[in-house]
Structures are given as structure tokens and as C-alpha cells.
Design an enzyme around this catalytic site. Structure first.
Site, PDB file in Angstrom:
ATOM      1  CD  GLU A 102     -19.382  36.537   1.551  1.00  0.00           C
ATOM      2  OE1 GLU A 102     -19.280  35.320   0.884  1.00  0.00           O
ATOM      3  OE2 GLU A 102     -21.429  36.917   1.118  1.00  0.00           O
ATOM      4  CD  GLU A 149     -21.304  36.215  -6.085  1.00  0.00           C
ATOM      5  OE1 GLU A 149     -21.684  35.166  -6.144  1.00  0.00           O
ATOM      6  OE2 GLU A 149     -20.930  36.480  -4.571  1.00  0.00           O
ATOM      7  CG  ASP A 199     -18.059  31.772   1.595  1.00  0.00           C
ATOM      8  OD1 ASP A 199     -18.392  30.912   1.104  1.00  0.00           O
ATOM      9  OD2 ASP A 199     -19.288  32.519   1.632  1.00  0.00           O
ATOM     10  CB  THR A 200     -14.818  27.694   2.244  1.00  0.00           C
ATOM     11  OG1 THR A 200     -16.433  27.131   1.761  1.00  0.00           O
ATOM     12  CG2 THR A 200     -13.900  27.805   3.102  1.00  0.00           C
ATOM     13  CG  HIS A 208     -17.051  33.586  -2.311  1.00  0.00           C
ATOM     14  ND1 HIS A 208     -17.754  33.751  -3.657  1.00  0.00           N
ATOM     15  CD2 HIS A 208     -18.553  33.931  -1.944  1.00  0.00           C
ATOM     16  CE1 HIS A 208     -19.003  34.149  -3.762  1.00  0.00           C
ATOM     17  NE2 HIS A 208     -19.556  33.903  -1.836  1.00  0.00           N
ATOM     18  NE  ARG A 263     -23.559  29.639  -2.540  1.00  0.00           N
ATOM     19  CZ  ARG A 263     -22.507  30.040  -1.993  1.00  0.00           C
ATOM     20  NH1 ARG A 263     -22.530  30.463  -1.335  1.00  0.00           N
ATOM     21  NH2 ARG A 263     -22.477  31.996  -3.358  1.00  0.00           N
ATOM     22  CD  GLU A 316     -23.612  32.194   2.110  1.00  0.00           C
ATOM     23  OE1 GLU A 316     -23.636  34.024   2.866  1.00  0.00           O
ATOM     24  OE2 GLU A 316     -22.319  32.403   1.345  1.00  0.00           O
TER      25      GLU A 316
END
Length: 292
Positions: free
Chosen positions: A150, A156, A183-184, A186, A215, A244
Site C-alpha cells: 500500500e 505514516e 488508496d484514495t 492517501h 474516513r 475502507e
């Protein structure tokens, strides 16, 4: 879900972990909403009853996706050979569990330790990491498992933050089997153009995860998820998808702290899953007529 897409739903949308009494009901809801796969939280292979879990997933027509990671004393990017070997061993254990659960995909952050970086990652550390992960990806492929990594935001990790860096990482790995996980959530932080980032990663893109800026529900936030679905399909993406979200009301406190989830962006997992399916369907519906 009406869209003819292979979509996974993250289990933490519903329950904090596999020990939850609500696990069977959560899996039922995921299957009923039309998802084909369920993404599991990081697991300790020694604490998992793999045959029982495998039966639980199979009974609902769901295939799990596992998550692999690293630790300070087990890190494939380390200059220490001993620490690198420990990191590779950790990934091999995750692969063994993936196979035992009947999964054919292993996601995660295999390239280094998750968490606020102390500084930029050196080129030497980048290449050490890629070489080790590439070897694991080849071993995973031989066992019928696609390994992805990822791409995270700058808060992070400092190893891989953009699609362009991810393509460089795959090249440095020397593996023909390692795949990229975008991941959209990020991407909204790191990429100036999400659609362009998808096109950049497309030759090695194996998993496109849909996460909203706050989120929470995919239909509400700074990221136009339906448009992303449409644009990715238009670009020719044919791989798997994921959804997610995280809410402090669902996660274990330590996990919520680690992920910096201080609020409750949603409260009902089933409602979230249904909303996500509708949002994905909207993107699919906008794109499908262009195929005619």
C-alpha cells in the site's frame, strides 16, 4: 451491489477484530451487500484458528485478504542483515497464514515500519526493502497469492508516498509479480491528480482502495469516489477494488490511536457498506454506457 466488479470490504468497518461476537453477523452483512471479499486486520498467525476462519468465510462465499507488516526489530529496509532477515521471516509467516485461510491476496505495508517517519528514506534503504519484498512476492506468486504493497501518506511512512514512487519500488524489487495498492484517502493527500496517479500505476496496479477524506461514508467527503471509479475504469483498470473506513466507536482504542482516528465518522457498518456499494454503482453506471 449492481456493478460487475470484484470488491472487498474491510472487516474493521463492522468489528474491531476477529474475536468479536458480532463477526458472523458482520460477514453476513458484507456478503448480503454484494461484496466478494473481506479484508482482515493484521493477525498474529500463532493466535489464529485458520481452518475455523476459512470455513466461516467460505460458508458465506467470501474470500479473505490478509495484511502483512513489519516491526522495529523485523524490517526489510534495515541496514542490519539480522533485522532484514527477521522482516522477511515476518512476511513469510503472513504468507503462510494467507494460504491457510484460503486467500489469494496479501496486502499491507511490507516495505518498512508503519508510523510517523523520523526522516526521509535513503535510496539504499529503499532498494534493500524492494529487493526483500520482491523475493517474497515471487514466493507468494508460486503459492497462488498476489502480494501488494500500500502507498501511504507522508505521515505514516517516508518509503513510498506516490504512484510514481510505487512504480520505482516495483522496478527496484526485480519481481514480475509484485503489485501496487493505491488508496484514495492517501492519494488525496499526496497526489495532485488521482486519475493521473491511477494511470501511472496502472501497469502494476493490483488493488484500488476507496476511502473518503474523513474516513467516513464514501458518498460524502472531499473525494469524489464515484468519479474515481469511472475514471479508473475508463483508464482500463480491471483489478480488484476495496472499501475502507474507520470509526473510533468500532476500533479497539489502541488501533484507533495508531491510525489517528479520534472521531466517529459513521456508526452503522451495514449502512456504510450499503452506501459504499451505491457509490461504486454510481461510478460503474456512469462508465458502462461508454462500452457500448
Amino acid at each position: 451491489m449492481d456493478a460487475d466488479l470484484d470488491v472487498a470490504c474491510h472487516l474493521n468497518i463492522f468489528v474491531p477484530d476477529l474475536a468479536s461476537e458480532q463477526l458472523p453477523a458482520a460477514l453476513d452483512a458484507i456478503a448480503d451487500a454484494g461484496y466478494r471479499r473481506v479484508v482482515l486486520p493484521p493477525l498474529d498467525p500463532d493466535a489464529v484458528d485458520a481452518p475455523a476462519l476459512r470455513a466461516l468465510f467460505a460458508g458465506r462465499g467470501l474470500t479473505p485478504i490478509t495484511i502483512a507488516g513489519q516491526a522495529p526489530a523485523a524490517d526489510v529496509s534495515s541496514a542490519s542483515e539480522e533485522v532484514r532477515e527477521a522482516g522477511a521471516a515476518l512476511l513469510r509467516r503472513a504468507l503462510d497464514l494467507t494460504v491457510a485461510l484460503g486467500a489469494d491476496q496479501m496486502n499491507g505495508v511490507p516495505y518498512g515500519v508503519f508510523g510517523p517517519p523520523a526522516g526521509p528514506t535513503s535510496r539504499a534503504a529503499f532498494e534493500r526493502s524492494a529487493a526483500e519484498v520482491g523475493r517474497i512476492a515471487d514466493a507468494a506468486h508460486a503459492r497462488g497469492v498476489c502480494m501488494t504493497f500500500e502507498v501511504l501518506n507522508r505521515y505514516e511512512t517516508s518509503v513510498v508516498n506516490t504512484a510514481a514512487q510505487a512504480m520505482d519500488y516495483v522496478s527496484a524489487s526485480g519481481s514480475d509479480h509484485l503489485r501496487i495498492h493505491l488508496d484514495t484517502f492517501h492519494m488525496a493527500i499526496e497526489e495532485s491528480d488521482a486519475s493521473a496517479a491511477i494511470r501511472t500505476a496502472l501497469p502494476k496496479l493490483g488493488y484500488l482502495e476507496l476511502g473518503q477524506s474523513g474516513r467516513g461514508q464514501l458518498s460524502s467527503g472531499a473525494v469524489d469516489i464515484a468519479a474515481i471509479v469511472h475514471q479508473a475504469l475508463d483508464a482500463g483498470y480491471q483489478g480488484r477494488w476495496g472499501v475502507e473506513a474507520f470509526s473510533r466507536s468500532v476500533l479497539a482504542p489502541a488501533v484507533a490511536d495508531m491510525l489517528a482516528i479520534w472521531r466517529h465518522p459513521y456508526g452503522d457498518g451495514a449502512a456504510f457498506a450499503a452506501d459504499a456499494a451505491q457509490t461504486i454503482d454510481a461510478g460503474w453506471t456512469a462508465w458502462a454506457p461508454s462500452r457500448v
